[in-house]
Design an enzyme around this catalytic site. Structure first.
Site, PDB file in Angstrom:
ATOM      1  N   HIS A  99       0.885  -1.166   0.000  1.00  0.00           N
ATOM      2  CA  HIS A  99       0.000   0.000   0.000  1.00  0.00           C
ATOM      3  C   HIS A  99       0.926   1.219   0.000  1.00  0.00           C
ATOM      4  CE1 HIS A  99      -2.251  -3.050   2.369  1.00  0.00           C
ATOM      5  NE2 HIS A  99      -3.351  -2.513   1.913  1.00  0.00           N
ATOM      6  N   ASP A 102       2.405   1.972   3.306  1.00  0.00           N
ATOM      7  CA  ASP A 102       3.341   0.988   3.888  1.00  0.00           C
ATOM      8  C   ASP A 102       4.770   1.432   3.629  1.00  0.00           C
ATOM      9  OD1 ASP A 102       1.136  -0.641   4.324  1.00  0.00           O
ATOM     10  OD2 ASP A 102       1.454  -1.774   2.476  1.00  0.00           O
TER      11      ASP A 102
HETATM   12  C1  XLS Z   1      -7.543  -6.773   4.482  1.00  0.00           C
HETATM   13  C2  XLS Z   1      -7.007  -7.009   3.160  1.00  0.00           C
HETATM   14  C3  XLS Z   1      -5.865  -6.102   2.744  1.00  0.00           C
HETATM   15  C4  XLS Z   1      -5.687  -6.146   1.261  1.00  0.00           C
HETATM   16  C5  XLS Z   1      -4.905  -5.008   0.700  1.00  0.00           C
HETATM   17  O1  XLS Z   1      -8.271  -7.578   5.031  1.00  0.00           O
HETATM   18  O2  XLS Z   1      -6.667  -8.353   3.026  1.00  0.00           O
HETATM   19  O3  XLS Z   1      -4.703  -6.445   3.418  1.00  0.00           O
HETATM   20  O4  XLS Z   1      -5.090  -7.325   0.857  1.00  0.00           O
HETATM   21  O5  XLS Z   1      -5.490  -3.795   0.957  1.00  0.00           O
END
Ligand code: XLS
Ligand code: NI
Ligand code: NI
Length: 436
Positions: A99, A102
């Site tokens: 993200h 991140d």
């Molecule tokens: C949350 C999601 C998230 C996505 C990416 O539950 O799994 O981590 O994979 O935004």
């Protein structure tokens, strides 16, 4: 070096007792004509592996993810890149997912956040040189910042919508810059708590608008990969709009997004929706939309997204059975998984990925055996054999109607029972292939 005491992880085979070795993931081993590493494009999730430090609702960090720098600084953002690349190289992982936030600490002002993102992505690009590591997919975190409390594309505030659009634009820029194969929309807070304050149709139309803008922008900057929706039924919202694969596919078709989008199926999200992982993979595959996988597993006793490293070989086998039958993925296997809170050491970081990669390697090997064995597929074919000739063939080709079928039924008097489903015999074949 950040992980000084951890060597490159070798493949040592099923008898090895070395915790820092693969028992089943043998990257160059040929399975059904292709090396394992090509069947299994594994990815590291930036957020869990380099960010999550064991915090839960009741307690603070247990793991030290500072990597020698002060958290919340650009120095720390760079230390995470160093740690991430060393980690991936030691495990032989060739992809990562991220993200936007991140990668860098988010600033108050989006212009400053974007400047930091430019700086860090230059640094990542430098790191990528001389390695075969690339981005699997990127995404924008449009759920953590308080402004997204009512969603992003589905927000009641047009200004918040604009911020979501700005983040998606930048995250697409970054994804293209880092050679990403895909771009993900996980629904974050796209959903609602109560219909008393919600215009559901309006919100869904706006989400579709945001996705159309993302396609237009992405294609205009040379993004040729797939967009993905990652369905999830609940958490954080009580009702998430992208409930499961079937719901997301309906949404994509309704709004004309189905040519550019596929699905990113997460095991733990499928089970939260009351399905098996295999079910959502099959729904995606038969609709030509099986794109990528978030590899993790949930806990049947807990009602939330526990994001555990995959350990269940049955589920991994059934997953790989679906993947092999549908000719692989356009994306890969992203470990959207986190080590448990008490697994706080550096060795645990590596051991977690070794577990996940070995579980999927076993799944691949066993799924290939199931396919080569052929008994499951042969039984399914046989089960529908009545449609291959006679009245069944006419039904399939659309050459009959209710009148003719009624006359046919009259002539039969009563049909025979449709034949045993043989579930137990088939389950026994699976056990035989797994453990025989
Ligand atoms: C949350 C999601 C998230 C996505 C990416 O539950 O799994 O981590 O994979 O935004
Ligand atoms: Ni999840
Ligand atoms: Ni996920």
């Amino acid at each position: 070096m950040i992980f000084e005491n951890i060597p490159a992880i070798p493949y040592e085979g099923p008898k090895s007792t070395n915790p820092l070795a693969f028992k089943f993931y043998d990257p160059d081993k040929i399975v059904m004509g292709k090396p394992m590493k090509e069947h299994l494009p594994f990815a590291m999730a930036w957020w869990h592996n380099l960010g999550a430090a064991g915090t839960d609702m009741f307690g603070r960090d247990t793991a030290d993810k500072s990597f020698g720098a002060v958290k919340g600084t650009m120095e720390h953002a760079k230390a995470k890149v160093d740690a991430g690349f060393e980690f991936m190289q030691k495990l032989g992982i060739r992809y990562f997912c991220f993200h936007d936030v991140d990668l860098v600490p988010e600033a108050e002002d989006i212009k400053e956040t974007n400047r930091r993102l430019d700086e860090i992505s230059d640094y990542i690009l430098e790191k990528m040189k001389g390695t075969d590591i690339k981005c699997l997919w990127g995404t924008a975190n449009m759920f953590s910042n308080p402004r997204f409390m009512n969603g992003a594309g589905s927000s009641n505030s047009a200004d918040v919508f604009a911020f979501a659009a700005a983040q998606a634009k930048k995250a697409l820029d970054l994804t293209v810059k880092l050679g990403g194969r895909g771009y993900v929309f996980w629904g974050g807070r796209e959903g609602y708590e109560t219909l008393l304050n919600t215009d559901m149709k309006f919100e869904q139309e706006n989400i579709a608008k945001l996705m159309h803008m993302a396609i237009d922008y992405g294609r205009s900057i040379g993004f040729t990969g797939d967009f993905y929706i990652e369905p999830k039924p609940k958490e954080p919202m009580k009702h998430q709009y992208d409930f499961d694969a079937a719901t997301a596919i309906g949404f994509l078709r309704q709004y004309g997004l189905d040519k550019d989008f596929k699905l990113n199926i997460e095991a733990n999200h499928a089970t939260l929706a009351g399905h098996t992982f295999q079910h959502d993979l099959r729904v995606s595959a038969i609709n030509g939309m099986l794109g990528s996988i978030d590899a993790n597993q949930g806990d049947m006793l807990l009602g939330w997204d526990t994001d555990e490293f995959p350990f269940n070989v049955y589920d991994a086998t059934m997953c790989m059975y679906e993947v092999l039958k549908s000719d692989g993925l356009t994306g890969g296997f992203n470990f959207d998984s986190k080590s448990r809170r008490p697994s706080y050491t550096v060795e645990d970081m590596f051991a977690s990925y070794i577990l996940g990669m070995d579980t999927f390697a076993l799944g691949l090997l066993k799924a290939a055996e199931l396919i080569e064995d052929g008994r499951l597929a042969a039984f399914v074919k046989e089960r529908y054999a009545s449609y291959e000739s006679g009245i069944g063939a006419k039904i399939r080709s659309g050459e009959t109607d209710l009148k003719e079928l009624a006359a046919y039924a009259d002539s039969l008097g009563a049909p025979e029972l449709p034949g045993s489903g043989k579930q137990e015999q088939l389950e026994s074949i699976v056990n035989q292939v797994l453990f025989g």
